[in-house]
Write an enzyme that holds these catalytic residues in place. Structure first.
Site, mmCIF file in Angstrom:
data_model
loop_
_atom_site.group_PDB
_atom_site.id
_atom_site.type_symbol
_atom_site.label_atom_id
_atom_site.label_comp_id
_atom_site.label_asym_id
_atom_site.label_seq_id
_atom_site.Cartn_x
_atom_site.Cartn_y
_atom_site.Cartn_z
ATOM 1 N N PRO A 26 0.849 -1.240 -0.073
ATOM 2 C CA PRO A 26 0.067 0.057 -0.006
ATOM 3 C C PRO A 26 0.873 1.287 -0.025
ATOM 4 C CG PRO A 26 -0.083 -1.169 2.074
ATOM 5 C CD PRO A 26 0.752 -2.025 1.130
ATOM 6 N N MET A 27 0.642 2.098 -0.730
ATOM 7 C CA MET A 27 1.463 3.343 -1.019
ATOM 8 C C MET A 27 0.354 4.615 -1.304
ATOM 9 S SD MET A 27 4.524 1.625 -3.396
ATOM 10 C CE MET A 27 3.268 0.841 -4.541
ATOM 11 N N THR A 28 0.375 5.385 -0.286
ATOM 12 C CA THR A 28 -0.334 6.583 -0.616
ATOM 13 C C THR A 28 0.107 7.278 -1.905
ATOM 14 O OG1 THR A 28 -0.747 7.000 1.903
ATOM 15 C CG2 THR A 28 -0.902 8.868 0.529
ATOM 16 N N GLN A 103 -6.806 -1.168 1.972
ATOM 17 C CA GLN A 103 -5.827 -0.816 3.179
ATOM 18 C C GLN A 103 -6.825 -0.077 4.043
ATOM 19 O OE1 GLN A 103 -2.435 1.709 4.144
ATOM 20 N NE2 GLN A 103 -1.567 -0.037 4.946
ATOM 21 N N HIS A 170 -4.598 -0.761 8.719
ATOM 22 C CA HIS A 170 -3.472 -0.112 8.873
ATOM 23 C C HIS A 170 -3.009 0.255 10.657
ATOM 24 C CE1 HIS A 170 -0.054 2.297 8.210
ATOM 25 N NE2 HIS A 170 -0.293 2.966 7.307
ATOM 26 N N GLY A 171 -2.064 -0.726 11.135
ATOM 27 C CA GLY A 171 -1.713 -0.490 12.285
ATOM 28 C C GLY A 171 -0.452 -0.087 12.442
ATOM 29 N N ALA A 172 0.308 0.717 11.515
ATOM 30 C CA ALA A 172 1.610 0.976 11.683
ATOM 31 C C ALA A 172 1.919 2.434 11.328
ATOM 32 C CB ALA A 172 2.361 0.367 10.469
ATOM 33 N N HIS A 173 3.210 2.732 11.475
ATOM 34 C CA HIS A 173 4.119 3.982 10.942
ATOM 35 C C HIS A 173 3.468 5.205 11.894
ATOM 36 C CE1 HIS A 173 4.126 1.577 6.699
ATOM 37 N NE2 HIS A 173 4.928 1.223 7.750
ATOM 38 N N TYR A 175 0.270 6.216 13.092
ATOM 39 C CA TYR A 175 -1.044 6.406 12.804
ATOM 40 C C TYR A 175 -1.817 6.013 14.042
ATOM 41 C CZ TYR A 175 0.544 7.769 8.119
ATOM 42 O OH TYR A 175 1.256 8.317 6.971
ATOM 43 N N ARG A 224 -1.241 -4.575 9.256
ATOM 44 C CA ARG A 224 0.252 -3.968 9.021
ATOM 45 C C ARG A 224 0.392 -3.434 10.448
ATOM 46 N NH1 ARG A 224 2.889 -0.040 4.292
ATOM 47 N NH2 ARG A 224 4.495 -1.769 3.821
#
Length: 371
Positions: A26-28, A103, A170-173, A175, A224
């Site tokens: 996944p890439m914004t 995602q 999305h459970g990363a980075h 956020y 993630r």
């Protein structure tokens, strides 16, 4: 380069059947005007399916909360218009023989690095922080948390009903979900906080439980996670295997089938003090400790990591031997490829057909449009 057959073995988990082990990360892209994906988005993903990717994970697409996104053209995953747009995307991917999952995302209190835009509603996070000692937005109330959990579950059900093959939480980075994991941004004294990573996983566990109840037992759930945060690349949520088990084990028990363990360079060991510089990476340890299937990711086939892309730098192609070695020893189950697939939609097909000399490096100019 070694034989690449290991990348093209089929993979099956519950209702998900993939022709190979390559995942589009996944890439914004921020290319959905007013949050509604259209023909250009569908064609972008269709090309990657046609190019031989086993599973496509969409860019982050946000759940139904007032301030769930931090850029105006991030796609929504709620509302009739957005869901109709996503139906067009998955139909195009399926038409090209591909498999795909959205995602599902909530950006929490993180501000975009690309724009000054802010949502109309106040941003929210576990403790009103974007980083340690850095306040931004509101502390979530019990009602906010309950509504957010419900919004994740509804988005997952909508993905299933639209015909997607899976989805990723999305459970990363750094956020929202990751802000609950992180002690620096979760100072809560209720059941969603705590001194240990296991206690701070409660919010994510409840999200997963609600989703599992919504989609049923056979629809696969991907989540993630990451040790590092964009707010601080040195952060580690789990400093030992025991702490990693306390973090990820409850998520798997709640219903996560596949852990997508994000790191900047897939070949870097997670606990080198235990198994050396060629030891298991984050996805490898996650698989070993939980028994779940895992996706690894991080600078596959490229010379520079994701931070160089944000700085506007390109990356040249590199060999895949290290990846193949790790795949052959069953360290992880799937490998996600990001920037290489932005520039080169045919990346997977070229690897499959031993046309590695034709692989393209990452060109940062391709970030400016969907191609």
């Amino acid at each position: 380069m070694s034989n690449t057959d290991i990348l093209f073995q089929p993979f099956k988990l519950k209702s998900l059947e993939l022709s190979n082990r390559i995942v589009m990360a996944p890439m914004t892209r921020s290319s959905a005007p007013n949050g509604i994906p259209g023909a250009a988005n569908a064609e972008y993903y269709r090309k990657r399916a046609q190019g031989g990717v086993g599973l496509i994970l969409s860019e982050g697409t946000v759940i139904n909360r007032p301030a769930s996104r931090n850029e105006p053209d991030i796609p929504l995953f709620y509302g009739a218009d957005a869901l109709a747009g996503w139906k067009g995307v998955i139909d195009a991917v399926h038409g090209a023989g591909g498999k795909m999952g959205p995602q599902l995302w909530h950006t929490g209190s993180v501000k975009s690095s690309q724009t000054e835009w802010v949502p109309d509603a106040p941003v929210e996070s576990p403790s009103g922080l974007v980083a340690p000692n850095d306040p931004r937005g509101n502390t979530m109330s019990d009602a906010d948390i309950a509504d957010t959990i419900s919004a994740f579950a509804q988005a997952a059900l909508d993905a299933k009903n639209a015909g997607f093959d899976t989805f990723e939480i999305h459970g990363a980075h750094g956020y929202l979900i990751d802000q609950f994991f992180w002690s620096g941004t979760n100072l809560r004294t209720d059941r969603f906080g705590g001194k240990t990573i296991g206690e701070r996983s409660t919010f994510a566990v409840e999200v997963v439980r609600a989703i599992r109840a919504a989609v049923g037992p056979d629809f696969p759930i991907i989540m993630r996670i990451s040790q590092f945060k964009q707010q601080d690349l040195t952060v580690r949520l789990a400093n030992t295997p025991d702490e990693m088990t306390a973090w990820l084990g409850p998520l798997v028990d709640a219903g996560v089938d596949i852990i997508h363990a994000s790191q900047r360079r897939f070949w870097e060991p997670e606990f080198p003090e235990l198994d050396g510089q060629k030891g298991l990476n984050c996805a490898g340890w996650a698989k070993k400790l939980t028994g779940a299937a895992t996706i690894s990711v991080g600078s596959v086939g490229l010379s520079g990591d994701i931070l160089t892309a944000f700085a506007g730098e390109g990356s040249r192609t590199t060999g895949l031997d290290e990846l193949l070695t790790r795949m052959e020893r069953n360290e992880f189950d799937l490998i996600a490829v990001g920037r290489a697939l932005i520039t080169d939609a045919q990346w997977a097909a070229k690897v499959r057909d031993n046309q590695t000399d034709a692989l393209l490096g990452f060109d940062p100019a391709t970030l400016g449009e969907l191609v």
